[in-house]
Design a protein around this motif. Structure first.
Motif, mmCIF file in Angstrom:
data_model
loop_
_atom_site.group_PDB
_atom_site.id
_atom_site.type_symbol
_atom_site.label_atom_id
_atom_site.label_comp_id
_atom_site.label_asym_id
_atom_site.label_seq_id
_atom_site.Cartn_x
_atom_site.Cartn_y
_atom_site.Cartn_z
ATOM 1 N N LYS A 219 51.125 -45.369 -1.347
ATOM 2 C CA LYS A 219 50.022 -46.307 -1.535
ATOM 3 C C LYS A 219 50.517 -47.584 -2.211
ATOM 4 C CE LYS A 219 46.367 -45.380 -0.670
ATOM 5 N NZ LYS A 219 45.561 -45.627 0.547
ATOM 6 N N PHE A 220 51.461 -47.457 -3.147
ATOM 7 C CA PHE A 220 52.014 -48.638 -3.806
ATOM 8 C C PHE A 220 52.724 -49.539 -2.790
ATOM 9 C CE2 PHE A 220 52.549 -46.613 -8.315
ATOM 10 C CZ PHE A 220 51.169 -46.524 -8.400
ATOM 11 N N ASP A 221 53.496 -48.931 -1.875
ATOM 12 C CA ASP A 221 54.144 -49.725 -0.828
ATOM 13 C C ASP A 221 53.102 -50.443 0.034
ATOM 14 O OD1 ASP A 221 56.967 -49.608 -1.102
ATOM 15 O OD2 ASP A 221 56.995 -47.550 -0.364
ATOM 16 N N ASP A 222 52.022 -49.737 0.351
ATOM 17 C CA ASP A 222 50.941 -50.344 1.139
ATOM 18 C C ASP A 222 50.329 -51.520 0.381
ATOM 19 O OD1 ASP A 222 51.352 -48.432 3.072
ATOM 20 O OD2 ASP A 222 49.671 -47.157 2.431
ATOM 21 N N PHE A 223 50.131 -51.353 -0.915
ATOM 22 C CA PHE A 223 49.559 -52.436 -1.712
ATOM 23 C C PHE A 223 50.448 -53.675 -1.678
ATOM 24 C CE2 PHE A 223 47.087 -49.469 -4.822
ATOM 25 C CZ PHE A 223 46.119 -49.280 -3.854
ATOM 26 N N VAL A 224 51.764 -53.477 -1.819
ATOM 27 C CA VAL A 224 52.693 -54.598 -1.791
ATOM 28 C C VAL A 224 52.595 -55.327 -0.454
ATOM 29 C CG1 VAL A 224 55.119 -55.269 -1.835
ATOM 30 C CG2 VAL A 224 54.281 -53.556 -3.462
ATOM 31 N N GLU A 225 52.565 -54.561 0.635
ATOM 32 C CA GLU A 225 52.529 -55.157 1.976
ATOM 33 C C GLU A 225 51.185 -55.829 2.268
ATOM 34 O OE1 GLU A 225 53.599 -51.927 4.517
ATOM 35 O OE2 GLU A 225 55.628 -51.764 3.687
ATOM 36 N N ASP A 226 50.109 -55.357 1.616
ATOM 37 C CA ASP A 226 48.777 -55.923 1.860
ATOM 38 C C ASP A 226 48.376 -56.960 0.816
ATOM 39 O OD1 ASP A 226 48.523 -54.248 4.047
ATOM 40 O OD2 ASP A 226 47.469 -52.679 2.933
ATOM 41 N N ASP A 227 49.319 -57.331 -0.061
ATOM 42 C CA ASP A 227 49.052 -58.326 -1.113
ATOM 43 C C ASP A 227 47.939 -57.903 -2.054
ATOM 44 O OD1 ASP A 227 51.046 -60.127 -0.280
ATOM 45 O OD2 ASP A 227 49.721 -60.965 1.256
ATOM 46 N N ILE A 228 47.849 -56.615 -2.316
ATOM 47 C CA ILE A 228 46.915 -56.078 -3.301
ATOM 48 C C ILE A 228 47.699 -55.817 -4.590
ATOM 49 C CG2 ILE A 228 45.415 -54.126 -3.904
ATOM 50 C CD1 ILE A 228 44.884 -53.810 -0.875
ATOM 51 N N TYR A 229 47.291 -56.462 -5.670
ATOM 52 C CA TYR A 229 48.018 -56.324 -6.932
ATOM 53 C C TYR A 229 47.508 -55.110 -7.720
ATOM 54 C CZ TYR A 229 49.345 -61.175 -5.986
ATOM 55 O OH TYR A 229 49.821 -62.325 -5.414
ATOM 56 N N PHE A 230 48.393 -54.501 -8.490
ATOM 57 C CA PHE A 230 47.982 -53.390 -9.332
ATOM 58 C C PHE A 230 48.790 -53.364 -10.618
ATOM 59 C CE2 PHE A 230 51.437 -51.648 -6.781
ATOM 60 C CZ PHE A 230 52.172 -50.907 -7.702
ATOM 61 N N ILE A 231 48.191 -52.754 -11.632
ATOM 62 C CA ILE A 231 48.846 -52.513 -12.920
ATOM 63 C C ILE A 231 48.515 -51.082 -13.318
ATOM 64 C CG2 ILE A 231 48.973 -53.154 -15.362
ATOM 65 C CD1 ILE A 231 48.023 -55.965 -14.552
ATOM 66 N N THR A 232 49.536 -50.288 -13.576
ATOM 67 C CA THR A 232 49.317 -48.902 -13.935
ATOM 68 C C THR A 232 50.389 -48.463 -14.924
ATOM 69 O OG1 THR A 232 48.884 -46.681 -13.056
ATOM 70 C CG2 THR A 232 50.689 -47.922 -12.039
ATOM 71 N N ARG A 233 50.313 -47.219 -15.317
ATOM 72 C CA ARG A 233 51.272 -46.673 -16.266
ATOM 73 C C ARG A 233 52.162 -45.654 -15.578
ATOM 74 N NH1 ARG A 233 49.530 -43.735 -21.937
ATOM 75 N NH2 ARG A 233 51.611 -43.086 -22.602
ATOM 76 N N SER A 234 53.447 -45.699 -15.869
ATOM 77 C CA SER A 234 54.404 -44.790 -15.235
ATOM 78 C C SER A 234 54.269 -43.380 -15.803
ATOM 79 C CB SER A 234 55.827 -45.300 -15.460
ATOM 80 O OG SER A 234 56.778 -44.367 -14.993
ATOM 81 N N LYS A 235 54.505 -42.402 -14.943
ATOM 82 C CA LYS A 235 54.578 -41.023 -15.419
ATOM 83 C C LYS A 235 55.892 -40.825 -16.180
ATOM 84 C CE LYS A 235 51.649 -38.810 -11.947
ATOM 85 N NZ LYS A 235 51.557 -37.780 -10.892
#
Length: 377
Positions: free
Chosen positions: A198-214
């Motif tokens: 999903k993160f790769d999809d977000f990058v390709e679709d220009d959707i920004y996100f901020i989350t915390r790493s496991k």
């Protein structure tokens, strides 16, 4: 019921008469209904949440003995109200919620702090426990039941934009596909939503996100960036470009992300480090760290509606009744926010709620305005 007009009636004006009429026509929700119409049902629910009644029986007793309430709402039985909660489509109240959010969004300009950042949304869920014997459709474990409120919260309006209600057994990641995420918006969420594909999809679709790493995430550092004085002042320890996932495996991401390590303090007052992941490379590290802290806003929202609206104890047992009660609670919240915005009320939302609550049944005249009425209450 006579034609006495009170602020409770004026709640419907905040929503809009034409919108409500069109909604009734769309769902044919008043077919062969003479007493408990859709608008009257909505007024019952709004008063129910505002007055924080403990049960339907408590509400009907109030209706029988409260002379002010008798002037506005028709006399009904517990069974009549319970039946309407069960049978009238909850989608009506969901659409009112969506309509009110659109109105609020249209009245709120972009906050100064967000002008260079853009629209920011927070995604999270909150669980409400249910008795399995009373709510068998909400099964979780052998003896437990519950539902989740999967919420898309708009940071600019400080209000929920969308709420998807599911059985508690549904994992948070499954909801991603049911939320409409927009390019150029920034979405903040916790570790429960981590999904490398999903993160790769977000990058390709220009959707920004901020989350915390496991804590057990495999992270390969590509390069590090020198921290600025503002970064250091905000307790940023590291700003790096990274790739997530084990090398040469299907779970490895195709695109690079940004890792920001921040020193913070836990609930016990001890120092700890958190790792923040994002695909926003355009903002300073300290701004990313501050944005992740804004995730707390949605926790405050969950706390507020559970404390001040009636969504922890349900007075209908089928799924439609539960969703009706939850969405009507959010409708009241957005009505209050719209009134607060309209009159530029400087106090807290809770203070405004209390002012309205304790004078909701006062008779008003044709020159009524929310501003004058609240200032003189």
């Amino acid at each position: 019921m006579n034609n006495c007009i009170t602020p409770l009636n004026k709640f419907l004006d905040v929503i809009g008469k034409n919108f409500l009429d069109n909604l009734v026509d769309k769902y044919n929700s008043d077919y062969k209904v003479h007493k408990l119409t859709t608008k009257t049902h909505l007024m019952y629910l709004l008063y129910f949440h505002l007055s924080q009644k403990e049960s339907l029986e408590d509400f009907v007793t109030d209706l029988e003995s409260n002379e002010g309430l008798k002037k506005i709402l028709p006399q009904i039985s517990v069974s009549q109200l319970s039946r309407k909660n069960k049978d009238r489509p909850y989608e009506i109240f969901f659409e009112i919620f969506q309509h009110l959010f659109s109105k609020l969004k249209g009245k709120v300009g972009l906050r100064k702090a967000l002008k260079e950042i853009g629209s920011v949304k927070i995604i999270d869920s909150s669980t409400i426990s249910l008795c399995l014997s009373s709510f068998p459709w909400a099964k979780f474990r052998k003896t437990k039941g519950g539902i989740k409120l999967h919420t898309l919260y708009d940071l600019n309006t400080e209000a929920p934009e969308n709420i998807i209600i599911s059985n508690v057994i549904v994992h948070d990641k499954e909801v991603f596909d049911n939320l409409s995420l927009n390019p150029s918006y920034t979405y903040i969420f916790d570790r429960a939503y981590i999904d490398y594909q999903k993160f790769d999809d977000f990058v390709e679709d220009d959707i920004y996100f901020i989350t915390r790493s496991k804590s057990n995430a495999k992270i390969e550092t590509v390069r590090t960036v020198k921290l600025t004085d503002k970064d250091k002042k905000a307790n940023v320890l590291l700003d790096a470009t990274v790739i997530l996932g084990k090398y040469n495996t299907e779970k490895r991401m195709k695109h690079k992300l940004r890792l920001i390590k921040v020193k913070t303090i836990d609930r016990d007052g001890n120092d700890k480090e958190i790792k923040i992941l994002t695909n926003r490379f355009d903002l300073p590290a300290h701004i990313i760290a501050q944005l992740y802290k804004e995730r707390w806003e949605i926790e405050l929202f969950f706390k507020w509606i559970k404390q001040h609206l009636k969504i922890k104890r349900f007075f209908g047992q089928n799924k439609n009744a539960v969703l009706t009660q939850i969405y009507s609670a959010v409708v009241l919240l957005l009505i209050l926010k719209l009134i607060k915005k309209q009159i530029k009320f400087k106090g807290s939302l809770l203070k405004l709620t209390r002012i309205i609550k304790y004078s909701i049944l006062r008779t008003i005249n044709s020159t009524f305005s929310w501003e004058n009425w609240i200032m003189n209450s």
